[in-house]
Design a protein around this motif. Structure first.
Motif: not given
Length: 220
Positions: A102-111
């Protein structure tokens, strides 16, 4: 354990009874722990400016050991009880409940410059193109001598294996209880007849194995 092996309830019980994601059987090794190869490689790829994503972080041992030496350490797991322990063990890191879908949670967004998977969740590999920086590295260790879906999934997303290691060390499970618990963990059948036929003075012999992979995105 009463819950199905590797279910969320099963991991939650590990957290409660063992204080984290630990193998619940005793073992005796005749050589170095094969997972030390992963430790050496992880130290080699990390830099002070690195931004790291830790997939399937468990109770946060890597975040605790390595996270203070990098710019950012973000991690996820699908078991809340393990994440509670991780936040206590590594308060400098960011932890998020997620299963890699599913959608990547905001705290896990990269790069992210480095993506690591010590506990075998290959589900992070299809997400590498959206999580990783262009020249990022992916470091994986799996619980068997060869985990074929790693290379298959990396190829499917345009990543290539830079190097891989197949590490095997002679080991012994000292008691029947240890051997049966290991069988449950590895989802391998065990029997008393086999135990009585093969057990030695040191316990049941087996090979403690790891498949370690270092990969990066294929250059266009």
């Amino acid at each position: 354990m009463s819950a199905s092996p590797h279910s969320r309830a099963w991991y939650a019980r590990l957290a409660a009874e063992l204080g984290g994601y630990h193998h619940p059987w005793q073992r005796v090794l005749e050589g170095p722990d094969p997972e030390q190869m992963f430790d050496l490689l992880l130290r080699n790829v990390l830099r002070p400016e690195s931004q790291v994503l830790d997939a399937g972080c468990g109770h946060g041992p890597d975040a605790a050991r390595f996270g203070t030496g990098v710019r950012r350490w973000a991690a996820y797991d699908q078991v809340p009880e393990l994440l509670d322990l991780a936040r206590m063990n590594a308060p400098h890191a960011t932890f998020q409940e997620w299963n890699g879908r599913g959608e990547v949670p905001a705290p896990l967004r990269g790069p992210f410059d480095v993506v690591v998977s010590r506990r075998g969740p290959t589900s992070v590999i299809p997400r590498l193109p959206e999580l990783a920086a262009p020249d990022a590295r992916f470091l994986y260790v799996g619980p068997r001598l060869h985990v074929p879906q790693v290379e298959e999934r990396l190829l499917a997303v345009g990543w290539c294996v830079l190097a891989e290691w197949h590490v095997s060390v002679q080991a012994y499970a000292p008691t029947w209880e240890d051997w049966s618990i290991r069988g449950e963990w590895m989802e391998e059948p065990v029997s008393r007849r086999e135990w009585e036929a093969r057990v030695t003075a040191r316990g049941m012999p087996y090979r403690e194995e790891r498949h370690v992979v270092l990969a990066k995105a294929t250059q266009p």
